[in-house]
Scaffold this motif. Structure first.
Motif: not given
Lengths: 332, 352
Positions: B145, B148-154
């Motif tokens: 999570r 994903q938060g750091k890389y815009n959902g990726i």
């Protein structure tokens, strides 16, 4: 007789020089191994040959390096000191407890260093006054001192220590981390003690032949007790550095370090039987062990194989050393 | 060799002396508790929870401390057998080495229970432990999570895993759960290195890995004891440490929930920790031991059952039949800085 004969003829001048060169190589074998190791890794390990990584290796070496100075003095005098890692943990715990109980930092540091000297004195007294074997005597303190550290904090880790207490472990002097400066200063200082002082010569003599040392008027008791106190003091100082480095103190600090310290000293060519070796070689052993761990981490070797590969690398280093000794004997 | 009458008199007096506590406690249950080493924060708490529950139920308990020695633990258990305790509960220091003592216990007809770890041979009635695979999986999900938060959902990034002792079941299970979650995402790279439960080793691994990988996104540790080494390692390489929420922060999370670990999470040095209910193992296992002594096998929970008790940190717990025997796997849960100060967490409970 043969060597005298050779020395008298005009031809053996070249072999003599070659032998001197070989002796020079042998005396500095660990540094040659380090040079080979560094060249190989500069070629094959990414990020190894960088200023930041050399700094890392020196930082990793500092705590073990300080412990190894004390251990080397003991080994040179013909004694083992197993209690070094427990002394380190006790010192860290005592220092942390002192500052947490509002004692001033200089007093806490004095308590830490005094604890190490006390453990060293106990070791020396057990060996020389009670006549215990050094292995047994320091095994007793190894167990007892670790137990005392555990008892004092009941297994708790104390963290968030005052910045001034952390200076020796995490501070900097200009651009240099204090740990690296300490490592250099302590090795130079104690190398000078061993080479240029009467006490240093006595350490070698006691380690080489205790009976002969006693007959020649050396107070063996005093030398041995001083050596153990020095080892305790340096281990306690290493505890101060480690507490600062990790901004915490745990009674489990330094677990297993005694084996690393003895390995470093022995890789550096210090004899377990005493009387042979030098601090510069021991420092070479420390740097080699730290560099091996560093390279394995940089390569992110599988956790299941890392120990095996570390052992093989140490074996390789020791085998090179052994090869040089054979060459030397062959030349003779 | 003829023994003197004095020798036999001493043996008689000694025997009477040793059996007095048991003789006078005919009606009172006596349990033996064999700790692997009480110097460790976690072990001290497991023992404390066991002893407290025994006291609450009026059971006498004899605690022994093996001081991290497999041989001493075997001797301790033999002493407990000789004392004639009604049941023995141990946290094995070495699952294989303790088997000899377990078999002696079986021969003596004393039921043997374990907490936290199983045994290799011999009959263990029941083992209570945290679900370490689940703990690793929770840590993996939180790390996912955060990435994903750091890389815009990726789902991508580079994570360092500082393990415990390779080969030890707890370390293996904590690794297994973490890898199960993150290995589904090929763009997440995990660098795994063993820290051997040693703070300084954690420092060295952090420093070396950050040097080789300046773009490291997160660090997952197997035990709270690594946190000081991780924080100081990041400082040593980067020159400063970015706390949770600050620019350049490296995600840090792991497993344990001991007092120092919770403090560090609360101080935003680490993102969070998966907590095991160490202090409550005793509350779960002691009533089962008492019931087992009265009713035998019938008293044991059936495999597949989910045990629930409102308000208990171990709840819900799952009963599992493994190759090692019947086990109860207790709940584990994640806390971040908002929850790390909860006084109900074992790491925040006062020692006495």
């Amino acid at each position: 007789m043969i060597s005298v004969g050779r020395g008298l003829s005009p031809r053996p001048v070249a072999p003599m020089k070659r032998r001197e060169l070989l002796k020079l190589l042998l005396d500095n074998s660990v540094w040659i191994i380090i040079a080979i190791f560094f060249i190989l890794n500069a070629l094959f390990t990414p990020k190894f040959f960088t200023v930041l990584n050399f700094r890392n290796i020196l930082i990793h070496s500092s705590i073990l390096g300080i412990v190894v100075i004390g251990e080397s003095f003991c080994l040179l005098s013909g004694h083992l000191d197993l209690s070094v890692e427990s002394t380190l943990a006790l010192s860290a715990v005592l220092g942390a407890m002192s500052v947490k109980n509002a004692l001033p930092v200089p007093l806490a540091v004095c308590i830490m260093l005094a604890s190490g000297m006390l453990v060293g004195f106990a070791n020396g007294a057990l060996v020389r006054k009670l006549g215990l074997n050094a292995f047994v005597a320091t095994l007793i303190t190894y167990i007892g001192i670790r137990g005392t550290a555990l008892g004092i904090v009941e297994g708790k880790t104390i963290w968030n220590l005052p910045t001034s207490l952390c200076f020796f472990g995490a501070g900097t002097i200009g651009v240099f981390p204090v740990q690296i400066v300490l490592l250099a200063v302590l090795y130079l200082l104690f190398h000078a003690v061993l080479v240029y002082t009467r006490f240093g010569r006595h350490v070698y003599l006691v380690g080489d032949n205790q009976t002969a040392a006693r007959i020649s008027g050396i107070n063996v008791d005093r030398v041995v007790i001083t050596v153990f106190m020095l080892s305790g003091l340096l281990s306690a100082f290493a505890g101060l550095v480690m507490a600062g480095r990790l901004n915490s103190a745990s009674p489990l600090f330094g677990t297993g370090m005694v084996f690393e310290a003895m390995s470093a000293a022995i890789i550096g060519g210090i004899s377990l039987r005493g009387g042979i070796g030098s601090l510069s070689m021991a420092l070479g052993g420390v740097l080699l062990l730290s560099a091996i761990s560093n390279v394995l981490n940089l390569h992110a070797v599988s956790p299941y194989w890392i120990q095996t590969i570390r052992a093989l690398m140490i074996l390789f280093a020791v085998a090179l050393d052994s090869l040089k000794r054979r060459l030397m004997r062959y030349e003779e | 060799m003829r023994r003197s009458p004095l020798f036999w008199l001493l043996v008689l007096v000694g025997g009477i002396f040793l059996s007095l506590p048991v003789a006078f406690a005919q009606e009172k249950l006596i349990f033996g508790y064999s700790a692997p080493g009480l110097g460790d924060e976690g072990q001290w708490n497991i023992q404390k929870g066991f002893v407290d529950k025994c006291k609450e139920l009026g059971i006498e308990v004899i605690v022994t401390d093996a001081q991290q020695s497999a041989e001493k633990q075997n001797n301790d258990i033999e002493t407990l057998i000789a004392r004639g305790v009604h049941a023995i509960c141990a946290v094995p220091h070495d699952s294989a080495a303790i088997s000899i003592a377990v078999q002696k216990c079986n021969e003596a007809g004393i039921p043997f229970f374990t907490i936290d770890r199983g045994v290799t041979a011999g009959k263990v009635v029941l083992t209570v432990k945290a679900d370490n695979v689940k703990a690793g999986a929770i840590a993996g999900e939180v790390m996912l999570r955060l990435l994903q938060g750091k890389y815009n959902g990726i789902a991508k990034g580079k994570v360092l895993e500082i393990r415990g002792q390779p080969g030890q079941d707890v370390a293996e299970q904590r690794a297994q759960g973490f890898h199960q979650v993150l290995e589904k995402y090929p763009d997440i790279q995990i660098i795994s290195l063993p820290g051997y439960w040693n703070t300084e080793e954690g420092f060295k691994i952090t420093v070396d890995t950050l040097t080789a990988n300046p773009d490291l996104d997160g660090i997952y540790y197997h035990a709270d004891l690594y946190i000081p080494g991780i924080v100081e390692g990041i400082k040593a390489v980067k020159g400063e440490f970015a706390k949770v929420g600050e620019p350049g922060h490296i995600f840090i999370l792991g497993i344990d929930g001991n007092p120092a670990g919770l403090d560090q999470v609360e101080a935003k040095l680490a993102d969070g920790v998966v907590v095991q209910p160490l202090r409550d193992y005793g509350a779960l296992i002691v009533p089962i031991i008492v019931d087992y002594l009265k009713r035998g096998e019938e008293a044991l929970p059936k495999p597949g059952t989910v045990l629930v008790e409102e308000g208990a940190s171990w709840s819900p717990a799952v009963v599992v039949q493994t190759a090692a025997g019947l086990e109860i796997w207790t709940n584990v849960f994640y806390v971040d800085y908002l929850g790390a100060g909860d006084p109900n967490l074992w790491g925040n409970k006062p020692r006495e």
